[in-house]
Structure formats: C-alpha cells, structure tokens
Scaffold this motif. Sequence first.
Motif, PDB file in Angstrom:
ATOM      1  N   LEU C 230      18.650   3.161  22.081  1.00  0.00           N
ATOM      2  CA  LEU C 230      19.843   2.739  22.297  1.00  0.00           C
ATOM      3  C   LEU C 230      20.919   3.983  22.865  1.00  0.00           C
ATOM      4  CD1 LEU C 230      20.521   0.037  19.857  1.00  0.00           C
ATOM      5  CD2 LEU C 230      20.196  -0.399  22.262  1.00  0.00           C
ATOM      6  N   GLU C 291      36.369  -4.766  16.780  1.00  0.00           N
ATOM      7  CA  GLU C 291      35.179  -5.005  16.301  1.00  0.00           C
ATOM      8  C   GLU C 291      34.091  -4.492  16.875  1.00  0.00           C
ATOM      9  OE1 GLU C 291      34.058  -9.189  16.512  1.00  0.00           O
ATOM     10  OE2 GLU C 291      35.352  -9.512  18.431  1.00  0.00           O
ATOM     11  N   TYR C 292      32.890  -4.307  16.265  1.00  0.00           N
ATOM     12  CA  TYR C 292      31.807  -3.709  16.913  1.00  0.00           C
ATOM     13  C   TYR C 292      30.489  -4.053  16.352  1.00  0.00           C
ATOM     14  CZ  TYR C 292      29.133  -0.596  20.015  1.00  0.00           C
ATOM     15  OH  TYR C 292      28.113  -0.062  20.854  1.00  0.00           O
ATOM     16  N   PHE C 293      29.266  -4.535  16.936  1.00  0.00           N
ATOM     17  CA  PHE C 293      28.169  -4.540  16.567  1.00  0.00           C
ATOM     18  C   PHE C 293      27.120  -3.318  16.798  1.00  0.00           C
ATOM     19  CE2 PHE C 293      29.109  -9.139  17.265  1.00  0.00           C
ATOM     20  CZ  PHE C 293      28.725  -9.590  16.040  1.00  0.00           C
ATOM     21  N   ARG C 295      23.648  -0.926  16.292  1.00  0.00           N
ATOM     22  CA  ARG C 295      22.531  -1.185  15.816  1.00  0.00           C
ATOM     23  C   ARG C 295      21.673   0.178  15.679  1.00  0.00           C
ATOM     24  NH1 ARG C 295      19.958  -4.497  20.808  1.00  0.00           N
ATOM     25  NH2 ARG C 295      21.825  -3.461  21.979  1.00  0.00           N
ATOM     26  N   GLU C 302      15.066  -2.289  12.969  1.00  0.00           N
ATOM     27  CA  GLU C 302      16.584  -2.388  13.371  1.00  0.00           C
ATOM     28  C   GLU C 302      17.444  -2.782  12.454  1.00  0.00           C
ATOM     29  OE1 GLU C 302      17.568  -5.879  15.475  1.00  0.00           O
ATOM     30  OE2 GLU C 302      18.389  -4.574  17.073  1.00  0.00           O
ATOM     31  N   VAL C 304      21.642  -4.133  11.663  1.00  0.00           N
ATOM     32  CA  VAL C 304      22.721  -4.335  12.587  1.00  0.00           C
ATOM     33  C   VAL C 304      24.087  -4.183  11.456  1.00  0.00           C
ATOM     34  CG1 VAL C 304      24.077  -6.001  14.093  1.00  0.00           C
ATOM     35  CG2 VAL C 304      21.509  -5.924  13.996  1.00  0.00           C
ATOM     36  N   TYR C 306      27.874  -4.878  11.535  1.00  0.00           N
ATOM     37  CA  TYR C 306      29.281  -5.484  12.166  1.00  0.00           C
ATOM     38  C   TYR C 306      30.385  -4.994  11.238  1.00  0.00           C
ATOM     39  CZ  TYR C 306      32.545  -9.184  13.661  1.00  0.00           C
ATOM     40  OH  TYR C 306      33.285  -9.918  14.109  1.00  0.00           O
ATOM     41  N   ARG C 308      34.698  -5.369  11.563  1.00  0.00           N
ATOM     42  CA  ARG C 308      35.574  -6.084  12.193  1.00  0.00           C
ATOM     43  C   ARG C 308      36.989  -5.644  11.394  1.00  0.00           C
ATOM     44  NH1 ARG C 308      36.397 -11.366  14.737  1.00  0.00           N
ATOM     45  NH2 ARG C 308      38.558 -11.873  14.292  1.00  0.00           N
ATOM     46  N   ARG C 317      35.874  -7.703   7.660  1.00  0.00           N
ATOM     47  CA  ARG C 317      34.690  -8.104   7.570  1.00  0.00           C
ATOM     48  C   ARG C 317      33.623  -6.940   7.744  1.00  0.00           C
ATOM     49  NH1 ARG C 317      30.549 -10.650   5.462  1.00  0.00           N
ATOM     50  NH2 ARG C 317      29.305 -12.187   6.900  1.00  0.00           N
ATOM     51  N   ARG C 319      29.677  -6.542   8.028  1.00  0.00           N
ATOM     52  CA  ARG C 319      28.216  -7.390   7.834  1.00  0.00           C
ATOM     53  C   ARG C 319      27.130  -6.417   8.188  1.00  0.00           C
ATOM     54  NH1 ARG C 319      24.321 -11.168   6.813  1.00  0.00           N
ATOM     55  NH2 ARG C 319      23.195 -11.608   8.737  1.00  0.00           N
ATOM     56  N   ARG C 321      22.851  -6.457   8.639  1.00  0.00           N
ATOM     57  CA  ARG C 321      21.718  -7.570   8.736  1.00  0.00           C
ATOM     58  C   ARG C 321      20.598  -6.345   8.617  1.00  0.00           C
ATOM     59  NH1 ARG C 321      17.887  -6.806  11.144  1.00  0.00           N
ATOM     60  NH2 ARG C 321      18.102  -7.335  13.229  1.00  0.00           N
TER      61      ARG C 321
END
Lengths: 115, 159, 359
Positions: C230, C291-293, C295, C302, C304, C306, C308, C317, C319, C321
């Motif tokens: 990426l 906000e942004y995701f 990876r 991988e 993730v 997140y 916010r 927030r 997060r 994963r």
Amino acid sequence: MEPINEIIPIEMAQFLSTVIQFKMDKMRLVQLCASRLPGQYELSYCFAKGLDMWTLRLVVGEDEPVPSITQIYPCAFIQENETAELFGVKIENIQNDYQNRLYRIDRETPFKEKG
Amino acid sequence: MGKLAKSPWLLHYDGSSCNGCDIEVLACLTPVYDIERFGIINTGDPFQADILLITGGINSQSESVVKQIYSQMPNPKVVVAVGICACTGGVFKTCYNIKGGVDTVIPVDVYVPGCAARPQAIIDGVVKALELLERKRADYAAQKKTAEGEGGTDSGTYQ
Amino acid sequence: MAKQSIVPFGPQHPVLPEPVHLDLVLEDEVVVGAVPSIGFVHRGLEKLVETKDYKDYVYIAERVCGICSFGHGMGYCEAIERVMHIEIPPRAKYLRTIWMEMSRVHSHLLWLGLLADALGFESLFMQSWRLREKILDQFDRMTGGRVIFSVNTPGGVLKDVDDEMLRSLLRAVDELERELRPVADSFLREYTVGSRLHGLGVLKPDQAVELGAVGPMLRASGVRYDARMLGYGAYPELEFEPVVLTAGDSYARCELRLRELTQSFALIREAVGKLPAGPIAVPVKGNPDGEYFMRIEQPRGEAVYYVRANGTKFLDRFRLRTPTTSNIPPMVSLLKGCQLADVPLLILTIDPCISCTER
C-alpha cells in the motif's frame, strides 16, 4: 498510484443489496466497527479487493435493528458479536450468536456511554 | 536446599497480559537465559506444578481460571506475579474490564516489576520463589497436616 | 453415525502460551465442529482513548500486544499522521521500516519455535528461540527495550541510531541468515515435520478470500496481497515483492514464513544501506480532526487502525482490527474434519495472537 480508501455513506434500504453485490465481486471483508454519535450509532463495513478498500457507512438509531451480514459473509460473526456486546447495537440474526456473551464482561455495553 | 527447591516445576498462566511478559517468561526457558539450570522444568499441568507464574492483570473471566489453577496445585506452592500488570494492573488499571493485580484473587509471594519484565528480573524472582518454596515446605512438613485445596476437575468453571 | 462428544480445549493448555478456549465437537477422533470462545484477556483498551491524550495513547497502543507491539504503535501513529496531514521525515520512515522488519523476524522465529514445540520437536524450538535472541539483542541496543520499545510518536520516532548500531545490526542479520539455514532445513526437509504438515488444513484461494483470511494464511493460499504494497513507510522505495505460495496447506504456511524471514533480512539490509540523514521527527501541533482507516502489514497479517478524532486532544474512537480476528473464521472452518491430534497444529498455523484479538 495511491490505492483507493473511500468511505461511501449508504441507506439501510440499499445496504444488504450492496453487500451482496460486493460479495459477488469477490471482495474480502476487512473489518466492521461501530462508533457512537449522539443518540445514534455509526457502523463502518470495510471491504477490499486487491489493494483498494471501500467502507460502507451506515448510520442507525440507538434502538434500530440492523440486519446481520453473516448470511453473506459468515466470517463477520466475531466482529458482529463484539459490536453488539460492546456497543449495544441491535444486530439481528447473527449466525453463531453469542447472545452478548462473547467477552463475558461484567459491565454492560461499556462503549455506549462516553467516559 | 531440599529436594523440592532443587527441581521445582513451573506453570505459566497468562491472566490478561499483553504477551510481552509471556514471551519473556518463555525466553527464560530457552538457551540464552536457560532457567533449567536451576533444575526448573516448565509444565502445563497444574497438578504437578510448584511455582505459578502469572502475567497480566485479572479480569472477570480469568478470575475463575486463576483461582481454579491455584487450587489445583499441590501444597506447598509459590505464586510469582510477573510484570507491572500482574503486580498492580499497570497501564490497564483504569480499563473497565480489569480488576487489578493478581493479588486481588490469590495470594502472591513474589512481585517482579517491569513492562515488560526482563528475563533477568524474572529469573531473579523465580530464584526468590525457590527460597520461599523451601521455607514453606519446611513449615508444611512441621505441621504435617493433610493436603488441602482440592480443586476437582469440573470443567464447568471454564465456561 | 458415531456418537458425538465435546472436548474442551484451553484456556490453560500446554500448547497455548495464551488463553483461548475452543469447544471441539468430536465424532471418534475427527473434529466435526469447533466453537471458539474468547475474552480471557479482554481489557477494553479501545475505551481508554477517551481518557488519554492522543499522544500518550501510543504507549497504550503498543501494549495491545507484546509481540506485535512495534507495529501497533506504528499503525496508530500512521493513522494519526494521515488524519493530521503530517509528512514524517524520510529518516523516520526508514527507521520505522527497519524496526518493523526486525519485528517480523522476531515474530516469525517465535512462531517457528512454537510450531516445533507443538510438534514435540523440543530441540528445534530451542534453536528457533536461540536465534530470536539475536534480533532482540539488536532491539535492546537500538531502542532500549526487548519486546516493548516505545519509540514511535505522532510525527516520527523518538530514538535515533548511530553507525555502530547499524553495523552491529547488519552483522547480526548476516549471522542470523547463516544460522537459520540448518534450522530452516529441519522444518522443510525433515521427514517427521513434513509428515505432520503436508496436506494439513488446505485453504483454497476462493475460500481464503471469502473467509477473510489475512497475512501468511492468505498468501500461502495463492492470493497476492500484502499491506506493505500500500505504500506506507519506506516500502515504496525498497525492492519489495510479496512472497506467494499456492499449496495452501500448513507446510506452505511454514515455508512462507521462512521465506519472509529471508525477505525481511534483505529489506533490513537495503533500508540500512539507504538510510537518509536528517531529523527523526517533526513537531506536531494542534489536535487531530477527522477519520482514517489505516492498514499495516503486521507479521501475522493485515491490521486495520481506525482513528476518529473530533478536534480535541481526546479521540472519539480508536478501533483496531487485528490479523487474528480475521484469521479465526478460516481456522474454525479448517478445524472441521481434522483429527483431534492435529488441532494444536492447525491453531498454531494461523499464528494466533489472542491479546491482540481481544484488546
């Protein structure tokens, strides 16, 4: 070229059909999560194909039921159970529903209130 | 030193740690630090263990597991809390699901600080535990009382 | 039809360094179903973001997991930097990349050791972990920590390295590569190891995508996806091509991790050679908003992140994963139909990291 990383707001009426469409396109479920808005929840479902990622953004009311996507993506069951248990989002018809007993924490829906 | 303190068996359980201390505990068993030179063997069976190493704080789920493992171990036994989370709860102390250190659930004999605890510190803690184990054994032999703390094998508490 | 019985597996189990519980439904010796229960190490770290300054939260993010700790710190910082539109200095990018690859080396060696342990191959376990100490020594020298480093910060890294450290790192990598060869041969050529791994738990490419597998699980099944493609960190400037194998069985997953080790050595050498001079961090002012995701390719796959933010110093927030969350559904599906004796091996081939999963 930068890979796509896009957030698409979506209405409940188109939600499941879009997820089915993504499944037909052989997309991979990357993650799903909730965050809290005043009186509402914001659900984000990320799907990826190759390097590109699209996020479906669904905003639901606090007591509004949300259909489970485990009928389409069975692998979502852990994250859906987690969202339901920690946030109190009413997710309906989860395959392998743990009935809010995934983490078995003492405090109910700790993420529902701030602080 | 008696026979027991020369060849104690060690049991490791991860309370709710971040793995940092766990892998350091495992690193103690491997060639560079080699805790086996003290005659210590790592076991997976609580019924044969003399020293219980616990890493991480206690949450509502691991509480019953820790209690059960502790009760299954034969007397005399020594508990070593490895890492700051096992001692007090550490950085996770304010989390909604953390009760605190291991001593909120079972008695702890040796506290090993550090985030993550270094292998040298863990070995030091275990060697201290050996002295305690020997003392406890002597007391235990003097009292000659019957073994206590049978935990049973009821798997229901795992749920 | 044989009578069904349920065997509880874990949470305290000799093969598992971490607590996870599975209810295995057996017919004779064959597993017909598996129900995972997690939550033994659930702490609720994501919630702490509401009471900790976003700059301080890096230290919490690193303590999500002690094995993937560098990657978590990096992923969190990269996400914050994307939200705040901060371009970090090139030297910081390279240092992060070097440390990330060193983390991969230590994580894969750790996994190889655990695999050998699950096979009952004790000496191979000891050898793998002996090699792992070499990379930990380098970490200790460069960052001051063996498993948790706390070198990331939004805007760059906190510690610089000198030439002596880099020379010592290159020496260690050479040594490691040389000494890894006989160990890798034992994994790949030893008859007993092969007989346990060949053909065990085959995951087909379609199935892997459908079940959401990530990392080595996905690539061992022939899907060419690695989040390092990426373009974060210094990867776009390094020669990087993901390792992809097609067999999809446990042997392929083992071989893939061994090959990734060699690849990481090459990446470390290249990054050290190209390491630019200059500052290691830029000052960060103000608070994030947006906000942004993000990876990141962790050793296990991988992850993730997140983020916010709402313009204050406390995030709304966070997060995470983690790779294991995604790899549990494929694992459950692979367990169906396997022999009871193969269960520990199959659980290990996804390289589970439970404290990541439950946070």
